[in-house]
Design a protein around this motif. Structure first.
Motif, mmCIF file in Angstrom:
data_model
loop_
_atom_site.group_PDB
_atom_site.id
_atom_site.type_symbol
_atom_site.label_atom_id
_atom_site.label_comp_id
_atom_site.label_asym_id
_atom_site.label_seq_id
_atom_site.Cartn_x
_atom_site.Cartn_y
_atom_site.Cartn_z
ATOM 1 N N ASN A 267 16.319 36.791 39.012
ATOM 2 C CA ASN A 267 15.143 37.238 39.539
ATOM 3 C C ASN A 267 15.180 38.398 40.359
ATOM 4 O O ASN A 267 15.920 38.414 41.460
ATOM 5 C CB ASN A 267 14.504 36.081 40.214
ATOM 6 C CG ASN A 267 13.089 36.368 40.548
ATOM 7 O OD1 ASN A 267 12.426 37.425 40.429
ATOM 8 N ND2 ASN A 267 12.563 35.216 41.341
ATOM 9 N N GLU B 43 12.477 40.237 41.490
ATOM 10 C CA GLU B 43 11.118 40.758 41.664
ATOM 11 C C GLU B 43 11.088 41.338 43.083
ATOM 12 O O GLU B 43 10.403 42.409 43.098
ATOM 13 C CB GLU B 43 10.234 39.478 41.631
ATOM 14 C CG GLU B 43 8.729 39.798 42.225
ATOM 15 C CD GLU B 43 7.895 38.343 42.109
ATOM 16 O OE1 GLU B 43 6.707 38.606 42.388
ATOM 17 O OE2 GLU B 43 8.319 37.325 41.735
ATOM 18 N N LYS C 44 9.571 45.357 43.861
ATOM 19 C CA LYS C 44 8.634 45.441 44.595
ATOM 20 C C LYS C 44 8.994 46.284 45.854
ATOM 21 O O LYS C 44 8.450 47.102 46.468
ATOM 22 C CB LYS C 44 8.126 44.113 45.446
ATOM 23 C CG LYS C 44 7.236 43.445 44.235
ATOM 24 C CD LYS C 44 6.730 42.081 44.773
ATOM 25 C CE LYS C 44 5.855 41.575 43.890
ATOM 26 N NZ LYS C 44 5.247 40.250 44.604
ATOM 27 N N GLN D 180 10.291 43.348 31.286
ATOM 28 C CA GLN D 180 10.583 41.875 31.023
ATOM 29 C C GLN D 180 10.766 41.678 29.421
ATOM 30 O O GLN D 180 9.939 41.924 28.859
ATOM 31 C CB GLN D 180 9.894 40.924 31.762
ATOM 32 C CG GLN D 180 10.063 39.446 31.356
ATOM 33 C CD GLN D 180 11.252 39.330 32.565
ATOM 34 O OE1 GLN D 180 11.484 39.616 33.820
ATOM 35 N NE2 GLN D 180 12.278 38.427 31.971
#
Length: 483
Positions: A242, A244, A248, A266
């Motif tokens: 992950n 993410e 960001k 993805q």
């Protein structure tokens, strides 16, 4: 292309001793065009609390300010409200800037003008440089030239005003309308999901094609590959975890000394991160290369050190919110074709001073003592690790030196060496090949002293990156000619 340089706390001082040149905190004029639109953030403060007053002060268009911020020209703004102001920047010497005129008020000094009216938009030294008035001869009514500088931002068009419902519609049409609207929304959502899936599939195919289906000839190392996208060479990192938070974070920050994230995709269980390609690999790889010692001059090493320090300075002091990289090491510093250094791998990054109950992360040899316990993640963790990177830069050694079947920390070895009676002589034999001549031992001593101050056990006794950059900047300016 117009990357802003950072001079640390020097941009806030006005004593003439610390700041080097006014252009140090401006955008370098190296873009395709000599002028263009930019945006600055102005904080409303009396008497500049209306669109007209702000526009008059910044020589901007009232209508544009109203449109961008979705406020009327007659509205009185509350003090402290941030207003996006469009300005026209053009080349002035080596830098892009917008210049306005300001009329001095009674009792004002350069510092008060920079700190009050133009806080964050101009500095004391820049005002002094742009005007001929001495500090002691400033009089009310005199007009100053004020060079503005601020990070560029993008703005979204203002939202339409809310619709006012003055009467209640009939119940039956309302139910029909809601049902029809819900059906239309469902269909639209399905269409968007399909288009999004199709777009992701196309991008994933493009990435696979660019990297020759992640073939061995395209592999850089581990799960990183080189790919050609429309004649531009980029790096692709294949991530199964992950990412993410990292994505960001990288989308919110921009600095020359931080590897740029171009995009991500993805594809089923895989996440592809597309970064700028760094032709010379990691700093650790560069230090390991034998037979090319003649290219590893003091000039190059100190420029690399300053690049890394500037990247950390940005993360700690200028990013909003401030971040801690939390895994600074030579293998997480990449070098481009010109041996300019950029920090990469933000998988362990945290917002500064956030609480973390699982702090035992990082790499042996770089971890600060406080990382072994729970507590807030502070910038001092990065400062400690940077101290180790400095030692690697002047010794070419690994952070853990293998000896007698065990390992000893590079930092421990250097600290012990500096306590010996013949520290300078011993250091001469410890630093990398070819660095001792032409005053090199003197430079090495300065770097080691800076490094050991970063490696202090008590975090509060370590210098911050503002101090580190200031010291390295002075050393770099002395070693300004490549050897």
């Amino acid at each position: 292309m117009a990357q802003q340089n950072y001079s640390g706390a020097a941009i806030y001082r006005c004593n003439g001793n610390e700041a080097t040149t006014p252009s140090e905190s401006l955008y370098t004029c190296n873009g395709q065009f000599s002028s263009g639109r930019a945006f600055l953030i102005f904080t409303a403060k009396s008497p500049y609390v209306t669109v007209a007053a702000i526009a008059n002060l910044t020589l901007s268009d009232q209508a544009e300010i109203s449109r961008i911020n979705n406020i009327t020209t007659s509205r009185v703004l509350p003090e402290g409200q941030e207003v996006v102001v469009p300005v026209e920047c053009s080349c002035s010497g080596r830098s892009y800037q917008a210049t306005i005129t300001y009329q001095i008020q009674p009792g004002e000094t350069y510092f008060l003008i920079a700190d009050n009216t133009f806080k964050g938009l101009s500095t004391c030294d820049e005002l002094k440089h742009a005007n001929t008035y001495r500090e002691t001869s400033l009089l009310a009514g005199q007009k100053l030239r004020v060079p503005l500088r601020k990070r560029s931002i993008t703005t979204s068009p203002p939202l339409p005003p809310p619709v006012s419902l003055k009467s209640k519609p009939k119940r039956a049409p309302l139910i029909v309308g809601i049902t029809a609207g819900a059906f239309f929304l469902l269909i639209s959502l399905l269409v968007l999901l399909f288009l999004s899936w199709k777009k992701r599939a196309q991008v994933a195919d493009e990435i696979k094609k660019a990297t020759r289906n992640f073939g061995s000839r395209s592999r850089i190392k581990d799960h990183e590959y080189r790919g050609t996208f429309k004649r531009e060479v980029l790096a692709v990192k294949k991530n199964s975890g992950n990412a993410e938070y990292e994505v960001k974070m990288l989308y919110k920050i921009n600095h020359f000394n931080i590897v740029r994230l171009h995009g991500f995709c993805q594809d089923k269980d895989d996440l592809y991160l597309v970064y700028e390609y760094m032709a010379n690999g990691s700093l650790r790889d560069w230090l390991n290369r034998r037979g090319s010692q003649h290219t590893k001059s003091w000039y190059q090493r100190m420029r690399i050190a300053l690049d890394v320090a500037n990247g950390l300075l940005y993360l700690h002091n200028f990013a909003n919110p401030a971040y801690v990289h939390n895994n600074v090491k030579s293998s997480n510093v990449l070098l481009d074709g010109n041996l300019r250094a950029k920090i990469t791998n933000f998988s362990l990054a945290k917002e500064a001073n956030c609480s973390d109950t699982k702090r035992i992360v990082g790499t042996r040899g770089y971890m600060a003592p406080e990382c072994l316990g729970a507590g807030p993640v502070t910038p001092e963790v990065d400062v400690y690790a940077f101290g180790v990177v400095l030692l690697e830069l002047i010794t070419d050694e690994f952070p853990v030196i293998e000896q007698d079947g065990g390992g000893r920390l590079l930092s421990t070895s250097v600290a012990a060496l500096m306590e010996s009676l013949n520290a300078e002589t011993d250091l001469c034999s410890f630093i990398a090949y070819g660095l001792a001549g032409n005053g090199g031992t003197k430079y090495a001593l300065q770097v080691v002293k800076l490094s050991l101050s970063c490696l202090t056990q008590d975090p509060s006794d370590r210098p911050d990156m503002i101090e580190v950059v200031s010291i390295l900047q002075k050393m770099y300016s002395i070693i300004h000619t490549p050897h």
